[in-house]
Design a protein around this motif. Structure first.
Motif, mmCIF file in Angstrom:
data_model
loop_
_atom_site.group_PDB
_atom_site.id
_atom_site.type_symbol
_atom_site.label_atom_id
_atom_site.label_comp_id
_atom_site.label_asym_id
_atom_site.label_seq_id
_atom_site.Cartn_x
_atom_site.Cartn_y
_atom_site.Cartn_z
ATOM 1 N N ASP A 64 0.866 -1.169 0.000
ATOM 2 C CA ASP A 64 0.000 0.000 0.000
ATOM 3 C C ASP A 64 0.909 1.228 0.000
ATOM 4 N N VAL A 65 0.600 2.216 -0.840
ATOM 5 C CA VAL A 65 1.406 3.435 -0.939
ATOM 6 C C VAL A 65 0.620 4.597 -0.343
ATOM 7 N N LYS A 66 1.244 5.298 0.593
ATOM 8 C CA LYS A 66 0.645 6.496 1.182
ATOM 9 C C LYS A 66 1.614 7.647 0.961
ATOM 10 N N TRP A 67 1.239 8.575 0.057
ATOM 11 C CA TRP A 67 2.095 9.723 -0.236
ATOM 12 C C TRP A 67 1.968 10.740 0.888
ATOM 13 N N ILE A 68 3.104 11.126 1.460
ATOM 14 C CA ILE A 68 3.172 12.113 2.535
ATOM 15 C C ILE A 68 3.377 13.506 1.937
ATOM 16 N N SER A 69 4.181 13.573 0.890
ATOM 17 C CA SER A 69 4.432 14.805 0.136
ATOM 18 C C SER A 69 4.779 14.372 -1.288
ATOM 19 N N ASP A 70 5.113 15.317 -2.150
ATOM 20 C CA ASP A 70 5.464 14.964 -3.531
ATOM 21 C C ASP A 70 6.643 14.003 -3.605
ATOM 22 N N GLU A 72 7.920 12.141 -0.721
ATOM 23 C CA GLU A 72 8.002 11.194 0.392
ATOM 24 C C GLU A 72 6.743 10.350 0.467
ATOM 25 N N TYR A 73 6.948 9.050 0.708
ATOM 26 C CA TYR A 73 5.808 8.157 0.854
ATOM 27 C C TYR A 73 6.143 7.017 1.796
ATOM 28 N N GLN A 74 5.097 6.314 2.207
ATOM 29 C CA GLN A 74 5.247 5.150 3.079
ATOM 30 C C GLN A 74 4.701 3.931 2.353
ATOM 31 N N LEU A 75 5.374 2.806 2.550
ATOM 32 C CA LEU A 75 4.953 1.537 1.973
ATOM 33 C C LEU A 75 4.595 0.578 3.097
ATOM 34 N N LYS A 76 3.436 -0.044 2.978
ATOM 35 C CA LYS A 76 3.011 -1.031 3.968
ATOM 36 C C LYS A 76 2.677 -2.319 3.224
ATOM 37 N N PRO A 77 3.304 -3.446 3.612
ATOM 38 C CA PRO A 77 3.039 -4.709 2.921
ATOM 39 C C PRO A 77 1.602 -5.179 3.168
ATOM 40 N N ILE A 78 0.917 -5.553 2.071
ATOM 41 C CA ILE A 78 -0.458 -6.040 2.204
ATOM 42 C C ILE A 78 -0.648 -7.402 1.539
ATOM 43 N N GLY A 79 0.352 -7.883 0.831
ATOM 44 C CA GLY A 79 0.205 -9.182 0.178
ATOM 45 C C GLY A 79 1.484 -9.580 -0.522
ATOM 46 N N GLY A 80 1.422 -10.716 -1.151
ATOM 47 C CA GLY A 80 2.585 -11.206 -1.871
ATOM 48 C C GLY A 80 2.882 -12.635 -1.487
ATOM 49 N N ASP A 81 4.017 -13.105 -1.938
ATOM 50 C CA ASP A 81 4.343 -14.499 -1.650
ATOM 51 C C ASP A 81 4.780 -14.682 -0.201
ATOM 52 N N LYS A 82 4.773 -15.904 0.232
ATOM 53 C CA LYS A 82 5.056 -16.250 1.626
ATOM 54 C C LYS A 82 6.444 -15.792 2.075
#
Length: 131
Positions: A64-70, A72-82
């Motif tokens: 999941d991508v959450k843009w903080i500014s143009d 800067e952003y944060q990435l949070k894992p929400i899925g994918g392989d084991k």
């Protein structure tokens, strides 16, 4: 008068220097990018809206991508392989903070860190727009 002119000139030069150093990050909010380290292909990242998919060989992670500014952003894992889920859980990562530090016409450099992780590391990477 001369002092005022010098002050205005210095202020304008400083403002121009600060503005010139701002990377153009908006162009990299969406797209497909490849990562190479010392000329060796590592993987691809596809970012669209608030989703990022990273592919490394046979491994895949969805973030999941959450843009903080143009730039800067944060990435949070929400899925994918084991394997990737296990790696994130093992490091106790809640999210990864990313800052685009420099842009080029066809790519960008970033610094990434993981606040709250067992081991805090700053990663400096270069990404190029994939064709």
């Amino acid at each position: 008068m001369k002092t005022t002119f010098t002050f205005v000139l210095m202020t304008l030069m400083l403002a121009a220097a600060v503005y010139a150093q701002q990377p153009d990050c908006q162009q990299f909010h969406n797209g497909k990018f490849k990562q190479e380290v010392d000329g060796v292909f590592i993987g691809t990242i596809t970012r669209k809206g608030n989703r990022q998919v990273e592919n490394y060989g046979t491994g895949k992670v969805i973030l999941d991508v959450k843009w903080i500014s143009d730039c800067e952003y944060q990435l949070k894992p929400i899925g994918g392989d084991k394997e990737f889920r296990k790696r994130f859980e093992g490091l106790k990562l809640e999210y990864v903070s990313v800052k685009i530090t420099r842009t080029e016409p066809n790519g960008y450099y970033l610094d990434a860190s993981s606040p709250g992780a067992k081991k805090h590391a700053l990663i400096d990477r270069h990404f190029v727009r994939a064709k």
